[in-house]
Design a protein around this motif. Sequence first.
Motif, PDB file in Angstrom:
ATOM      1  N   ARG A 177       0.845  -1.183   0.000  1.00  0.00           N
ATOM      2  CA  ARG A 177       0.000   0.000   0.000  1.00  0.00           C
ATOM      3  C   ARG A 177       0.889   1.245   0.000  1.00  0.00           C
ATOM      4  NH1 ARG A 177      -4.110   2.744   4.432  1.00  0.00           N
ATOM      5  NH2 ARG A 177      -5.019   4.181   2.927  1.00  0.00           N
ATOM      6  N   HIS A 178       0.442   2.279  -0.687  1.00  0.00           N
ATOM      7  CA  HIS A 178       1.211   3.526  -0.719  1.00  0.00           C
ATOM      8  C   HIS A 178       1.345   4.119   0.687  1.00  0.00           C
ATOM      9  CE1 HIS A 178      -2.315   6.060  -0.012  1.00  0.00           C
ATOM     10  NE2 HIS A 178      -2.973   5.291  -0.878  1.00  0.00           N
ATOM     11  N   GLY A 179       2.287   5.033   0.848  1.00  0.00           N
ATOM     12  CA  GLY A 179       2.521   5.684   2.127  1.00  0.00           C
ATOM     13  C   GLY A 179       1.579   6.851   2.374  1.00  0.00           C
ATOM     14  N   GLU A 180       1.856   7.568   3.448  1.00  0.00           N
ATOM     15  CA  GLU A 180       1.051   8.736   3.818  1.00  0.00           C
ATOM     16  C   GLU A 180       1.040   9.754   2.678  1.00  0.00           C
ATOM     17  OE1 GLU A 180       1.375  11.099   7.811  1.00  0.00           O
ATOM     18  OE2 GLU A 180       2.515  12.188   6.277  1.00  0.00           O
ATOM     19  N   VAL A 181      -0.086  10.434   2.513  1.00  0.00           N
ATOM     20  CA  VAL A 181      -0.217  11.423   1.436  1.00  0.00           C
ATOM     21  C   VAL A 181      -0.238  12.840   2.001  1.00  0.00           C
ATOM     22  CG1 VAL A 181      -1.405   9.841  -0.113  1.00  0.00           C
ATOM     23  CG2 VAL A 181      -2.744  11.232   1.488  1.00  0.00           C
ATOM     24  N   GLU A 182      -0.044  13.787   1.101  1.00  0.00           N
ATOM     25  CA  GLU A 182      -0.050  15.200   1.484  1.00  0.00           C
ATOM     26  C   GLU A 182      -1.485  15.687   1.650  1.00  0.00           C
ATOM     27  OE1 GLU A 182       2.136  17.737  -1.099  1.00  0.00           O
ATOM     28  OE2 GLU A 182       4.086  17.053  -0.391  1.00  0.00           O
ATOM     29  N   THR A 210      -8.654  10.979  -6.582  1.00  0.00           N
ATOM     30  CA  THR A 210      -7.863  12.205  -6.481  1.00  0.00           C
ATOM     31  C   THR A 210      -6.382  11.864  -6.556  1.00  0.00           C
ATOM     32  OG1 THR A 210      -9.560  13.200  -5.078  1.00  0.00           O
ATOM     33  CG2 THR A 210      -7.395  14.244  -5.082  1.00  0.00           C
ATOM     34  N   ASP A 211      -5.671  12.500  -7.466  1.00  0.00           N
ATOM     35  CA  ASP A 211      -4.261  12.146  -7.698  1.00  0.00           C
ATOM     36  C   ASP A 211      -3.363  12.952  -6.764  1.00  0.00           C
ATOM     37  OD1 ASP A 211      -2.144  10.829  -8.772  1.00  0.00           O
ATOM     38  OD2 ASP A 211      -2.141  11.908 -10.688  1.00  0.00           O
ATOM     39  N   ILE A 212      -3.378  12.582  -5.512  1.00  0.00           N
ATOM     40  CA  ILE A 212      -2.666  13.307  -4.473  1.00  0.00           C
ATOM     41  C   ILE A 212      -1.279  12.693  -4.266  1.00  0.00           C
ATOM     42  CG2 ILE A 212      -3.634  11.882  -2.625  1.00  0.00           C
ATOM     43  CD1 ILE A 212      -3.912  14.463  -0.974  1.00  0.00           C
ATOM     44  N   PRO A 213      -0.242  13.514  -4.044  1.00  0.00           N
ATOM     45  CA  PRO A 213       1.113  12.969  -3.905  1.00  0.00           C
ATOM     46  C   PRO A 213       1.402  12.422  -2.513  1.00  0.00           C
ATOM     47  CG  PRO A 213       1.202  15.350  -3.730  1.00  0.00           C
ATOM     48  CD  PRO A 213      -0.234  14.997  -4.055  1.00  0.00           C
ATOM     49  N   LEU A 240      -1.901   6.215 -10.299  1.00  0.00           N
ATOM     50  CA  LEU A 240      -1.905   7.433  -9.496  1.00  0.00           C
ATOM     51  C   LEU A 240      -0.526   7.681  -8.890  1.00  0.00           C
ATOM     52  CD1 LEU A 240      -5.390   7.088  -7.794  1.00  0.00           C
ATOM     53  CD2 LEU A 240      -4.780   8.299  -9.891  1.00  0.00           C
ATOM     54  N   GLN A 241      -0.144   8.953  -8.800  1.00  0.00           N
ATOM     55  CA  GLN A 241       1.228   9.295  -8.471  1.00  0.00           C
ATOM     56  C   GLN A 241       1.674   8.835  -7.091  1.00  0.00           C
ATOM     57  OE1 GLN A 241       2.197  13.499  -7.796  1.00  0.00           O
ATOM     58  NE2 GLN A 241       0.025  14.000  -7.904  1.00  0.00           N
ATOM     59  N   ARG A 242       0.763   8.678  -6.141  1.00  0.00           N
ATOM     60  CA  ARG A 242       1.159   8.232  -4.811  1.00  0.00           C
ATOM     61  C   ARG A 242       1.681   6.797  -4.834  1.00  0.00           C
ATOM     62  NH1 ARG A 242      -4.455   9.077  -4.851  1.00  0.00           N
ATOM     63  NH2 ARG A 242      -5.841   7.419  -4.108  1.00  0.00           N
ATOM     64  N   CYS A 243       1.415   6.088  -5.907  1.00  0.00           N
ATOM     65  CA  CYS A 243       1.968   4.744  -6.128  1.00  0.00           C
ATOM     66  C   CYS A 243       3.041   4.759  -7.216  1.00  0.00           C
ATOM     67  CB  CYS A 243       0.854   3.778  -6.538  1.00  0.00           C
ATOM     68  SG  CYS A 243      -0.451   3.559  -5.328  1.00  0.00           S
ATOM     69  N   LYS A 244       2.734   5.401  -8.318  1.00  0.00           N
ATOM     70  CA  LYS A 244       3.545   5.290  -9.529  1.00  0.00           C
ATOM     71  C   LYS A 244       4.940   5.892  -9.394  1.00  0.00           C
ATOM     72  CE  LYS A 244       3.187   5.973 -14.533  1.00  0.00           C
ATOM     73  NZ  LYS A 244       2.290   6.451 -15.623  1.00  0.00           N
ATOM     74  N   LEU A 245       5.055   7.039  -8.723  1.00  0.00           N
ATOM     75  CA  LEU A 245       6.353   7.690  -8.637  1.00  0.00           C
ATOM     76  C   LEU A 245       7.343   6.864  -7.819  1.00  0.00           C
ATOM     77  CD1 LEU A 245       5.426  11.467  -8.285  1.00  0.00           C
ATOM     78  CD2 LEU A 245       5.946  10.146 -10.347  1.00  0.00           C
ATOM     79  N   PHE A 246       6.857   6.271  -6.729  1.00  0.00           N
ATOM     80  CA  PHE A 246       7.739   5.394  -5.957  1.00  0.00           C
ATOM     81  C   PHE A 246       8.073   4.140  -6.748  1.00  0.00           C
ATOM     82  CE2 PHE A 246       8.052   1.548  -3.390  1.00  0.00           C
ATOM     83  CZ  PHE A 246       9.236   1.810  -2.742  1.00  0.00           C
ATOM     84  N   ALA A 247       7.088   3.558  -7.414  1.00  0.00           N
ATOM     85  CA  ALA A 247       7.334   2.341  -8.204  1.00  0.00           C
ATOM     86  C   ALA A 247       8.387   2.593  -9.273  1.00  0.00           C
ATOM     87  CB  ALA A 247       6.030   1.866  -8.836  1.00  0.00           C
ATOM     88  N   ARG A 248       8.335   3.767  -9.873  1.00  0.00           N
ATOM     89  CA  ARG A 248       9.329   4.124 -10.900  1.00  0.00           C
ATOM     90  C   ARG A 248      10.721   4.219 -10.282  1.00  0.00           C
ATOM     91  NH1 ARG A 248       7.828   9.512 -13.476  1.00  0.00           N
ATOM     92  NH2 ARG A 248       6.154   8.219 -14.335  1.00  0.00           N
ATOM     93  N   GLU A 249      10.807   4.853  -9.127  1.00  0.00           N
ATOM     94  CA  GLU A 249      12.104   4.962  -8.453  1.00  0.00           C
ATOM     95  C   GLU A 249      12.665   3.581  -8.120  1.00  0.00           C
ATOM     96  OE1 GLU A 249      13.048   7.893  -5.110  1.00  0.00           O
ATOM     97  OE2 GLU A 249      12.856   6.010  -3.989  1.00  0.00           O
ATOM     98  N   LEU A 250      11.812   2.716  -7.576  1.00  0.00           N
ATOM     99  CA  LEU A 250      12.261   1.376  -7.200  1.00  0.00           C
ATOM    100  C   LEU A 250      12.653   0.560  -8.420  1.00  0.00           C
ATOM    101  CD1 LEU A 250      12.694  -0.652  -4.929  1.00  0.00           C
ATOM    102  CD2 LEU A 250      10.295  -1.332  -5.168  1.00  0.00           C
TER     103      LEU A 250
END
Length: 201
Positions: A11-16, A26-29, A56-66
């Motif tokens: 599951r994604h981490g805490e959001v802003e 909602t595409d919240i970071p 959604l970016q709260r998942c995708k941006l971390f997945a890309r980094e990993l």
Amino acid sequence: MSEPTIITLLRHGEVEAEGWAFRGSTDIPLSELGWSQMRAAATGFDGLDHIATSPLQRCKLFARELSEQSKAELITLDAMAEMDFGDWENRSFDEISGSDREVLQQFWESPVAIQPPNGEAFDAFSQRVINCWQEWVNRDVGQNRLLVAHGGVIRVLLAHTLNMPMSALWRLHLPYASCSQISLFEGHQPRLLFINREVQS
């Protein structure tokens, strides 16, 4: 499959955001803490062959980094996006209770057959997630996989794996950045290896 396919659900981490609210489509970071939580969780992922993510970016941006760090293949599964809560998006329980108290109460008791106003029906949401899952797990994309997704998506997948009624979905507590793991072996029932494992950031 000569070896089991191991799939970790993260599951994604805490959001802003301040306070609790429905934040499905909602595409919240991720917040700064959210990034820290996800990176801490990633320390336990060794030898990944394949990473899939919600769009959604709260998942995708971390997945890309990993993916860049681990050299694992990365794909985006649009159907693994969180449920669209329609008029309930970005609204708290108290705010919604003023206008949709009865529907909201039914949703908490059992989401089955409930549709938030102008939102996505739960049955349609759960079916799109399960259909996507079945297609993805049957692809020849490696035996050590990671799916980065949302609380609602992961609850549906766990309920599906355990043949558990969707009406009991909210009995599954999934904190931010928690991991669950499923083993798939040809000719055998799927196994839940663990649920809700947290890594301290």
